[in-house]
Enzyme design. Structure first.
Site, PDB file in Angstrom:
ATOM      1  N   LYS A 190      35.843 -21.786   3.738  1.00  0.00           N
ATOM      2  CA  LYS A 190      34.511 -21.190   3.819  1.00  0.00           C
ATOM      3  C   LYS A 190      33.519 -22.130   3.119  1.00  0.00           C
ATOM      4  O   LYS A 190      32.990 -21.847   2.043  1.00  0.00           O
ATOM      5  CB  LYS A 190      34.503 -19.770   3.235  1.00  0.00           C
ATOM      6  CG  LYS A 190      34.893 -18.743   4.303  1.00  0.00           C
ATOM      7  CD  LYS A 190      34.713 -17.306   3.897  1.00  0.00           C
ATOM      8  CE  LYS A 190      33.284 -16.861   3.759  1.00  0.00           C
ATOM      9  NZ  LYS A 190      32.603 -16.591   5.059  1.00  0.00           N
ATOM     10  N   ASP A 223      36.683 -16.446   8.077  1.00  0.00           N
ATOM     11  CA  ASP A 223      36.434 -15.129   8.679  1.00  0.00           C
ATOM     12  C   ASP A 223      36.484 -15.227  10.206  1.00  0.00           C
ATOM     13  O   ASP A 223      37.081 -14.379  10.881  1.00  0.00           O
ATOM     14  CB  ASP A 223      35.115 -14.515   8.186  1.00  0.00           C
ATOM     15  CG  ASP A 223      33.929 -15.465   8.258  1.00  0.00           C
ATOM     16  OD1 ASP A 223      34.124 -16.676   8.524  1.00  0.00           O
ATOM     17  OD2 ASP A 223      32.787 -15.000   8.044  1.00  0.00           O
ATOM     18  N   ASP A 247      47.633 -17.037   2.916  1.00  0.00           N
ATOM     19  CA  ASP A 247      48.404 -15.814   2.680  1.00  0.00           C
ATOM     20  C   ASP A 247      47.964 -14.733   3.659  1.00  0.00           C
ATOM     21  O   ASP A 247      48.770 -14.091   4.326  1.00  0.00           O
ATOM     22  CB  ASP A 247      48.191 -15.363   1.227  1.00  0.00           C
ATOM     23  CG  ASP A 247      48.971 -14.097   0.904  1.00  0.00           C
ATOM     24  OD1 ASP A 247      50.161 -14.023   1.275  1.00  0.00           O
ATOM     25  OD2 ASP A 247      48.392 -13.173   0.297  1.00  0.00           O
ATOM     26  N   ASP A 251      49.936 -13.289   7.412  1.00  0.00           N
ATOM     27  CA  ASP A 251      50.337 -11.900   7.694  1.00  0.00           C
ATOM     28  C   ASP A 251      49.724 -11.448   9.015  1.00  0.00           C
ATOM     29  O   ASP A 251      50.365 -10.757   9.812  1.00  0.00           O
ATOM     30  CB  ASP A 251      49.863 -10.947   6.574  1.00  0.00           C
ATOM     31  CG  ASP A 251      50.961 -10.636   5.558  1.00  0.00           C
ATOM     32  OD1 ASP A 251      51.725 -11.560   5.214  1.00  0.00           O
ATOM     33  OD2 ASP A 251      51.034  -9.475   5.093  1.00  0.00           O
TER      34      ASP A 251
END
Ligand code: NAD
Ligand code: IPM
Ligand code: MN
Length: 360
Positions: A190, A223, A247, A251
Site C-alpha cells: 500500500k 486492497d 497472511d 487465507d
C-alpha cells in the site's frame, strides 16, 4: 536425511500423523530414506517445557534437513503471558531459522472446481503462488507494545518496517520462481498510504530492472488485490507481498481452492538452511480431536519439502498426484463440499486413501 516433525496443537497432531503415514510409504516403497523425529511447539511445548519453543527444539530444527509443522494455538492458552503464547513459538522458529520467503501455492485441483464458494468458471485451472515475506514487517517491527496514557486510557502500537535488504531477498525469490512458471510477478503493498510500501515498490522495481527484466512485473495495492483475487484470480501468476498482507491474502486464496485445509506452504531461508513446511491453516479448535480435519494441506506441505528441500521432486509429483487422484475418486473430508459420486471420509480415511495410491 532427517526431518523434524512438530505436530503442535489442536488438529496439528491429527494431520501430521497422516503426513507420517505418507513418509512411511515413501520410505518403504520409494526409497526415500527419511528419518523422522518429533518434538513440541506451541501450546504442547508450553505444557512440556514452559515456553512455546524451547532452545533445544530450535537446535534440533537447525540440525535437521527440513521441519514439518502441524499448527499452534488454541483457547487453552488464552491466559498465558503474551510473549509466551503458542503463536510466538512459530514466529521464533521462523526467525531462528532465517526463513524470509514463504511460498503459499493456491492450486485448484480439477475435482474441487465445484467445492469453491466461487463459480467453477472463475477458479477452474487456478495456479497462483503467493510469496510472502516472513520474518519482517509489522510482525517483528519495534517499537511495539501497549502503554498507559496520562489520562488513564491505553495505546497499543506496532511498527511496520522494511529495509531494502529484506525486500530484495524475498523479491529475488519471487522473480526466480516466476522464471519456472508463467514469468509474471505482481508486487502488492500500500504505497499510497505507507512509506514502507513506497520503499517496497522502489526496491522491487530496481531489482527487476537490474536482474529480472525478462519477467513481467506489475504493482497492485493490497486492497485491490483482495478484490481481484475473488473477481478474476487467474490473472495472477506470482504474488509478491509483505508479511501481514501475505497472511491475509493467502487465507483468501486458500478458499478459492475449496478449503483452507488444502493449502500447504514452504518457508525458505538461505541455501543449505533447513526449511519449514506447514499447512497455512491453524489448530482449528472447533474440530480438534474429532478426526475430521483435512490432512491434505499437511501432506502437500510434505510434498513441498520433497520438492524444495530434499531434492526429490519426483516424489513430490507422486504425492501431489496421489492427492489429486483421491479427490478425483470422490474422497472428501467434511470441509470440502460433497456432491454426487463423493464419499465423506475422516482425517485417517483421507490419509489412508492417499497412502494406498502411493503404495499401489
Ligand atoms: P484456523 O485456520 O485454525 O481455522 C479457521 C476455520 O477453518 C475453522 O472453522 C476450522 O475448523 C477450519 N479449518 C482449518 N483447517 C482445517 C482443516 N485442515 N480441515 C478442515 N477445516 C479446517 O484459524 P483460527 O480459528 O482463526 O485460529 C485457531 C488457532 O490457530 C489460533 O490460536 C490461531 O492463532 C492459530 N493459527 C495457527 C496457525 C499456524 O499454526 N500456522 C495458522 C493460523 C492460525
Ligand atoms: C499463518 C498463521 C501465523 C501467522 C500465526 C499463527 C503466527 O496465521 O501461518 O498464516 O500469522 O503467520
Ligand atoms: Mn495465517
Amino acid at each position: 536425511m532427517k526431518m523434524l516433525l512438530l505436530p503442535g496443537d489442536g488438529i496439528g497432531p491429527e494431520v501430521i500423523d497422516e503426513a507420517r503415514r505418507i513418509i512411511a510409504v515413501l520410505n518403504t516403497g520409494h526409497g526415500l530414506g527419511l528419518e523422522v523425529e518429533s518434538a513440541e511447539i506451541g501450546g504442547a511445548s508450553i505444557e512440556a517445557h514452559g515456553v512455546p519453543l524451547a532452545p533445544h527444539v530450535l537446535a534440533q530444527a537447525k540440525a535437521s534437513h527440513a521441519v514439518l509443522m502441524g499448527a499452534v494455538g488454541g483457547p487453552q492458552w488464552k491466559d498465558v503471558a503474551y510473549h509466551l503464547r503458542p503463536e510466538q513459538g512459530l514466529l521464533d522458529l521462523r526467525k531462528g531459522l532465517g526463513l524470509f520467503a514463504n511460498l503459499r501455492p493456491a492450486v485448484c485441483f480439477g475435482a474441487l472446481a465445484d467445492a469453491s464458494s466461487l463459480k467453477r468458471e472463475v477458479i477452474e485451472g487456478l495456479d497462483i503462488l503467493i510469496v510472502r515475506e516472513l520474518i519482517g514487517g509489522v510482525y517483528f517491527g519495534e517499537p511495539r507494545g501497549i502503554e498507559e496514557l496520562p489520562d488513564g486510557t491505553r495505546r497499543g502500537f506496532n511498527t511496520q518496517s522494511y529495509s531494502t535488504g529484506e525486500i530484495e531477498r524475498v523479491a529475488r525469490t519471487a522473480f526466480t520462481l516466476a522464471r519456472q512458471r508463467q514469468g509474471r510477478v505482481c508486487s502488492v503493498e500500500k504505497a499510497n498510504v505507507m512509506e514502507s510500501g513506497v520503499l517496497w515498490r522502489e526496491t522491487v522495481t530496481a531489482l527487476h530492472a537490474a536482474e529480472f527484466s525478462d519477467i513481467e512485473l506489475s504493482h497492485m495495492y493490497a486492497d485491490n488485490c483482495a478484490m481481484q483475487l475473488v473477481r478474476h484470480p487467474r490473472q495472477f501468476d506470482v504474488i509478491l507481498t509483505d508479511n501481514l498482507f501475505g497472511d491475509i491474502l493467502s487465507d483468501e486464496a486458500a478458499m478459492l481452492t475449496g478449503s483452507l485445509g488444502m493449502l500447504p506452504s514452504a518457508a525458505l531461508g538461505a541455501p543449505g538452511q533447513p526449511g519449514l513446511f506447514e499447512p497455512i491453516h491453524g489448530s482449528a479448535p472447533d474440530i480438534a480431536g474429532k478426526g475430521v480435519a483435512n490432512p491434505c494441506a499437511a501432506i502437500l506441505s510434505l510434498a513441498m519439502a520433497l520438492r524444495y528441500q530434499l531434492e526429490r521432486p519426483d516424489l513430490a509429483d507422486l504425492v501431489e498426484k496421489a492427492v489429486s487422484d483421491c479427490l478425483a475418486d470422490g474422497y472428501r473430508t467434511a470441509d470440502l463440499a460433497g456432491g454426487p459420486d463423493t464419499r465423506q471420509v475422516g482425517t485417517q480415511g483421507m490419509g489412508e486413501a492417499i497412502a494406498a495410491r502411493l503404495a499401489g
